[in-house]
Design a protein around this motif. Structure first.
Motif, PDB file in Angstrom:
ATOM      1  N   UNK A 137       0.835  -1.211   0.000  1.00 51.30           N
ATOM      2  CA  UNK A 137       0.000   0.000   0.000  1.00 51.30           C
ATOM      3  C   UNK A 137       0.868   1.259   0.000  1.00 51.30           C
ATOM      4  N   UNK A 138       0.692   2.086  -0.995  1.00 53.60           N
ATOM      5  CA  UNK A 138       1.429   3.354  -1.085  1.00 53.60           C
ATOM      6  C   UNK A 138       0.478   4.539  -1.162  1.00 53.60           C
ATOM      7  N   UNK A 139      -0.718   4.279  -1.693  1.00 51.42           N
ATOM      8  CA  UNK A 139      -1.625   5.377  -2.041  1.00 51.42           C
ATOM      9  C   UNK A 139      -2.668   5.613  -0.954  1.00 51.42           C
ATOM     10  N   UNK A 140      -3.129   6.861  -0.888  1.00 56.67           N
ATOM     11  CA  UNK A 140      -4.247   7.262  -0.026  1.00 56.67           C
ATOM     12  C   UNK A 140      -5.520   7.116  -0.844  1.00 56.67           C
ATOM     13  N   UNK A 141      -6.226   6.010  -0.640  1.00 54.93           N
ATOM     14  CA  UNK A 141      -7.393   5.748  -1.478  1.00 54.93           C
ATOM     15  C   UNK A 141      -8.655   5.704  -0.624  1.00 54.93           C
ATOM     16  N   UNK A 142      -9.804   6.047  -1.168  1.00 57.22           N
ATOM     17  CA  UNK A 142     -10.016   6.522  -2.542  1.00 57.22           C
ATOM     18  C   UNK A 142      -9.546   7.959  -2.734  1.00 57.22           C
ATOM     19  N   UNK A 143      -9.133   8.302  -3.941  1.00 59.96           N
ATOM     20  CA  UNK A 143      -8.855   9.707  -4.253  1.00 59.96           C
ATOM     21  C   UNK A 143     -10.192  10.427  -4.437  1.00 59.96           C
ATOM     22  N   UNK A 144     -10.218  11.729  -4.146  1.00 56.16           N
ATOM     23  CA  UNK A 144     -11.489  12.458  -4.242  1.00 56.16           C
ATOM     24  C   UNK A 144     -12.009  12.579  -5.679  1.00 56.16           C
ATOM     25  N   UNK A 145     -13.328  12.730  -5.782  1.00 56.82           N
ATOM     26  CA  UNK A 145     -13.960  13.114  -7.047  1.00 56.82           C
ATOM     27  C   UNK A 145     -14.567  14.489  -6.828  1.00 56.82           C
ATOM     28  N   UNK A 146     -14.309  15.408  -7.742  1.00 58.29           N
ATOM     29  CA  UNK A 146     -14.852  16.762  -7.582  1.00 58.29           C
ATOM     30  C   UNK A 146     -15.615  17.196  -8.813  1.00 58.29           C
ATOM     31  N   UNK A 147     -16.659  17.949  -8.574  1.00 57.03           N
ATOM     32  CA  UNK A 147     -17.410  18.545  -9.679  1.00 57.03           C
ATOM     33  C   UNK A 147     -16.765  19.877 -10.019  1.00 57.03           C
ATOM     34  N   UNK A 148     -16.551  20.144 -11.301  1.00 55.84           N
ATOM     35  CA  UNK A 148     -15.904  21.400 -11.700  1.00 55.84           C
ATOM     36  C   UNK A 148     -16.982  22.314 -12.282  1.00 55.84           C
ATOM     37  N   UNK A 149     -17.731  22.936 -11.383  1.00 57.22           N
ATOM     38  CA  UNK A 149     -18.876  23.735 -11.837  1.00 57.22           C
ATOM     39  C   UNK A 149     -18.446  24.938 -12.651  1.00 57.22           C
TER      40      UNK A 149
END
Ligand code: PLP
Length: 365
Positions: A19-31
């Motif tokens: 394990x290396x990653x910080x998961x889950x990575x965020x999902x963002x809306x780009x309004x």
């Protein structure tokens, strides 16, 4: 969190993984960008934030690749890329952190600020850097350097192919696709009608397409080619898909045999421009728009081209009524300040021209 192991618990025992990653990575809306476009939703999967020191897409692949290197009891890892390779840098950072020696076998690419920065960072991290003028010289170099290592360590280096795009590396993105679907289930975003992602050596896009197919989800992956066709083409995608599927099935027979999803993975060849690492106008525009509207840094080699494809498809009305997801594969973590003052003359001589005016043609960035 590892969505692949959650779904197929047997794989956790069978597939070596660090394990290396910080998961889950965020999902963002780009309004700020979405409102000006004829589409229903524009989201970004923030794989620029996969890890606190150095993010980007290579971290997910390295979880499995370094796991395999450890299982094989490797001393040194040898990998490949362009002079400014993000993959080679990520391998140096995480490989050395895990106790491996890391050898980067590099070939020229147009100079850019990001290329110089990656070279300095890789050297500071302790990677052994080599630059070869062309493929033949690289091939001889590999034989020579690997031979010396074999003599010294009693074993050959563990080889990670360019971009980390073996079946083992692609597992990171099978996991990523399942992770995104879990975010859909949690209500973070609607199921996307299209996922746009840069395609260099295909591990990212093929892994995603395989993960979606594995879950029975219809989520077309639009893989925007940014490398020459010898690295990214339909045949290679098909082979990597089958190899990755076979690797999974060999580890857990609950994994079905999957047909290559013809409409689930579409290679786009129209954003490549003049060459690998050569910026284009639409690429610069897309990069600027993402920075100014969302504060997310892209670059011209990969992500600018992929986001340009999404933007121009949207502007042309091809995404009307649809939800599009841009998969951000670029690291956005800042480099340490010391990099600014790191003396390039500490690098092997063949790299110095990248830092001097007589060096390779430069992208303005
Ligand atoms: C390596 C890389 C890619 C390409 O990923 P592949 O799996 O090689 O297709 C895309 N974006 C960035 C920023 C990268 O460094």
């Amino acid at each position: 969190m590892n969505a692949l192991f959650t779904r197929f618990p047997k794989l956790q025992q069978r597939l070596p993984h660090i394990p290396l990653a910080d998961l889950p990575t965020p999902v963002e809306r780009i309004e700020a960008i979405e409102t000006g476009l004829p589409l229903d939703g524009l989201f970004v999967k923030r794989d620029d934030l996969t890890a606190p020191i150095y993010g980007g897409n290579k971290v997910r692949k390295l979880e499995f690749l370094l796991g395999q290197a450890k299982r094989e009891d490797a001393r040194a890892i040898m990998t490949f890329g362009g002079a400014g390779s993000n993959h080679a840098l990520a391998t140096a950072i995480y490989g050395i952190e895990r106790g491996f020696d890391v050898i980067s076998m590099l070939v020229p690419q147009p100079a850019a600020r990001s290329v110089r920065r990656n070279l300095l960072m890789a050297h500071k991290t302790g990677a052994e850097l080599h630059l070869y003028p062309d493929k033949d010289a690289l091939k001889q170099g590999v034989a020579h350097v690997a031979g010396m290592r074999r003599a010294r360590d009693g074993k050959a280096p563990f080889i990670i192919p360019p971009g980390g795009s073996s079946a083992t590396g692609a597992l990171g993105f099978v996991n990523a696709a399942l992770e995104l679907l879990a975010q859909v289930d949690a209500g973070d975003l609607p199921i996307p009608d299209a996922v746009y992602v840069a395609a260099g050596t295909l591990g990212t896009s093929v892994g995603l397409a395989l993960g979606f197919a594995l879950a029975g989800a219809t989520v077309p992956v639009i893989a925007v080619r940014v490398t020459e066709t010898d690295l990214a083409n339909e045949e290679k995608a098909r082979v990597l898909f089958q190899e990755t599927n076979a690797l999974l099935r060999g580890a857990d027979d609950a994994v079905p045999e999957l047909a290559f999803p013809e409409r689930g993975l579409v290679l786009r060849h129209d954003y490549f421009g003049e060459g690998y690492g050569v910026y284009t106008n639409s690429d610069r525009r897309a990069t600027r728009m993402m920075r100014e509207s969302a504060g997310i840094p892209l670059e011209g080699v990969y992500t600018g081209k992929a986001f340009a494809a999404l933007l121009e498809d949207a502007e042309a009305g091809r995404l009307r009524g649809k939800t599009a997801l841009f998969w951000d594969t670029y690291n956005s973590r800042p480099f340490p300040r010391e990099i600014e003052s790191y003396d390039y003359r500490r690098l092997p001589d063949e790299f110095h021209s990248y830092f001097e005016e007589t060096g390779p043609a430069t992208n303005a960035d």
